[in-house]
Design a protein around this motif. Structure first.
Motif, PDB file in Angstrom:
ATOM      1  N   VAL A  49       0.720  -1.286   0.083  1.00 26.36           N
ATOM      2  CA  VAL A  49       0.033  -0.017  -0.148  1.00 26.36           C
ATOM      3  C   VAL A  49       0.706   1.143  -0.116  1.00 26.36           C
ATOM      4  O   VAL A  49       1.697   1.317   0.840  1.00 26.36           O
ATOM      5  CB  VAL A  49      -0.856  -0.063   1.238  1.00 26.36           C
ATOM      6  N   ASP A  50       0.383   2.160  -0.739  1.00 27.13           N
ATOM      7  CA  ASP A  50       1.186   3.414  -0.729  1.00 27.13           C
ATOM      8  C   ASP A  50       0.728   4.569   0.300  1.00 27.13           C
ATOM      9  O   ASP A  50      -0.394   4.806   0.275  1.00 27.13           O
ATOM     10  CB  ASP A  50       0.955   4.041  -2.107  1.00 27.13           C
ATOM     11  N   LEU A  51       1.604   4.491   1.222  1.00 22.97           N
ATOM     12  CA  LEU A  51       1.257   5.352   2.366  1.00 22.97           C
ATOM     13  C   LEU A  51       1.436   6.679   2.420  1.00 22.97           C
ATOM     14  O   LEU A  51       1.372   7.628   3.328  1.00 22.97           O
ATOM     15  CB  LEU A  51       1.934   4.761   3.627  1.00 22.97           C
ATOM     16  N   THR A  56      -0.629  13.667   4.683  1.00 22.58           N
ATOM     17  CA  THR A  56      -1.540  15.207   4.397  1.00 22.58           C
ATOM     18  C   THR A  56      -2.769  15.173   3.783  1.00 22.58           C
ATOM     19  O   THR A  56      -3.565  15.962   3.751  1.00 22.58           O
ATOM     20  CB  THR A  56      -0.586  15.693   2.989  1.00 22.58           C
ATOM     21  N   GLN A  57      -3.336  13.773   3.562  1.00 21.61           N
ATOM     22  CA  GLN A  57      -4.762  13.624   3.131  1.00 21.61           C
ATOM     23  C   GLN A  57      -5.793  12.843   3.876  1.00 21.61           C
ATOM     24  O   GLN A  57      -5.124  12.358   4.965  1.00 21.61           O
ATOM     25  CB  GLN A  57      -4.769  13.022   1.650  1.00 21.61           C
ATOM     26  N   PHE A  58      -6.792  12.907   3.781  1.00 15.19           N
ATOM     27  CA  PHE A  58      -7.989  12.315   4.560  1.00 15.19           C
ATOM     28  C   PHE A  58      -8.604  11.138   3.597  1.00 15.19           C
ATOM     29  O   PHE A  58      -8.885  11.220   2.116  1.00 15.19           O
ATOM     30  CB  PHE A  58      -9.000  13.181   5.027  1.00 15.19           C
ATOM     31  N   PRO A  59      -8.882   9.964   4.251  1.00 14.36           N
ATOM     32  CA  PRO A  59      -9.505   8.711   3.441  1.00 14.36           C
ATOM     33  C   PRO A  59     -11.055   9.313   3.388  1.00 14.36           C
ATOM     34  O   PRO A  59     -11.477  10.087   3.605  1.00 14.36           O
ATOM     35  CB  PRO A  59      -9.452   7.541   4.203  1.00 14.36           C
ATOM     36  N   ASP A  60     -11.711   8.474   2.229  1.00 16.48           N
ATOM     37  CA  ASP A  60     -13.099   8.622   2.144  1.00 16.48           C
ATOM     38  C   ASP A  60     -13.986   8.538   3.307  1.00 16.48           C
ATOM     39  O   ASP A  60     -13.700   7.462   4.101  1.00 16.48           O
ATOM     40  CB  ASP A  60     -13.513   7.844   0.852  1.00 16.48           C
ATOM     41  N   PRO A  61     -14.874   9.032   3.785  1.00 16.79           N
ATOM     42  CA  PRO A  61     -15.519   9.074   4.904  1.00 16.79           C
ATOM     43  C   PRO A  61     -16.321   7.530   4.801  1.00 16.79           C
ATOM     44  O   PRO A  61     -16.738   7.085   3.821  1.00 16.79           O
ATOM     45  CB  PRO A  61     -16.685  10.115   4.913  1.00 16.79           C
ATOM     46  N   ARG A  62     -16.481   6.984   6.081  1.00 20.15           N
ATOM     47  CA  ARG A  62     -17.041   5.591   6.065  1.00 20.15           C
ATOM     48  C   ARG A  62     -18.592   5.644   5.793  1.00 20.15           C
ATOM     49  O   ARG A  62     -19.104   6.632   6.167  1.00 20.15           O
ATOM     50  CB  ARG A  62     -17.103   4.991   7.568  1.00 20.15           C
TER      51      ARG A  62
END
Length: 223
Positions: A49-51, A56-62
């Protein structure tokens, strides 16, 4: 989908390898292990996985079916000893999602949605009586009842095993693929399989059998 297919193949071969090992057939074990690796691959081209974006970013909300408790596209089990109200709780969640109304304060639905409900144990009359009690206790309006009728597709009191153990392999029954097609066309937000033991005819004490059965169920979450 490819990942789950590989998992099913691996579980199938694990059962066959175990059986060959018990019988002392070393050549069969070696052959089956070779076949399994050729079909599944050691890593099968997997990449780490590219970490870099994590800093600096946020994942898609659950996304949720029931806010904070039941996420979208997840397998969730409700387990408890008999007589503690699993059937009532399950039906209340069906009513809650189908109407968009919170029945339990700690389990609010994240909107209104369709429910595909397989109830292999209780007959329609028993579920109807339970619904009438809920309708009165929770003061469901005529609009709520109409939403329930439109959004719920129920199969009740019918034995519908979906997968079974046969000759050291977990395979789908004649009910599995028709149900898969119905899920694709009906597009439910929640699928209820109750009770699990009557719909998944596998040894619940066998990790390999349960893993294979869960692989088949994960197909339901892809639609």
């Amino acid at each position: 989908a490819d990942y789950y297919a590989r998992e099913l193949i691996a579980a199938h071969y694990e059962a066959r390898i175990r059986a060959a090992g018990i019988s002392g057939n070393a050549s069969a074990v070696e052959r089956l292990v070779s076949e399994r690796e050729s079909l599944t691959g050691a890593c099968n081209g997997a990449k780490p996985v590219d970490l870099s974006a994590w800093a600096t970013q946020f994942p898609d909300p659950r996304e949720w079916v029931f806010t904070g408790t039941i996420p979208t596209a997840a397998l969730v089990g409700l387990d408890a000893p008999g007589g503690l109200g699993k059937g009532f709780t399950t039906q209340a969640l069906v009513v809650s999602l189908a109407t968009g109304r919170p029945i339990f304060p700690t389990l609010p639905p994240a909107g209104m949605g369709r429910v595909l409900w397989l109830q292999a144990e209780d007959d329609p009359g028993e579920l109807w009586r339970r619904f009438v009690g809920m309708r009165e206790s929770y003061e469901l309006s005529a609009d709520d009842v109409d939403r329930f009728v439109r959004n719920v597709r129920l199969y009740a009191g019918q034995p519908m095993p979906l997968v079974e153990s046969r000759e050291d392999a977990i395979i789908p029954t004649m009910h599995y693929h028709p149900l898969l097609r119905e899920i694709e066309s009906f597009r439910p937000r929640l699928i209820v399989l109750d009770p699990r033991v009557m719909l998944l005819c596998v040894d619940e004490n066998s990790n390999s059998e349960v893993a294979a059965a869960m692989g088949y169920l994960r197909r339901f979450t892809e639609y």
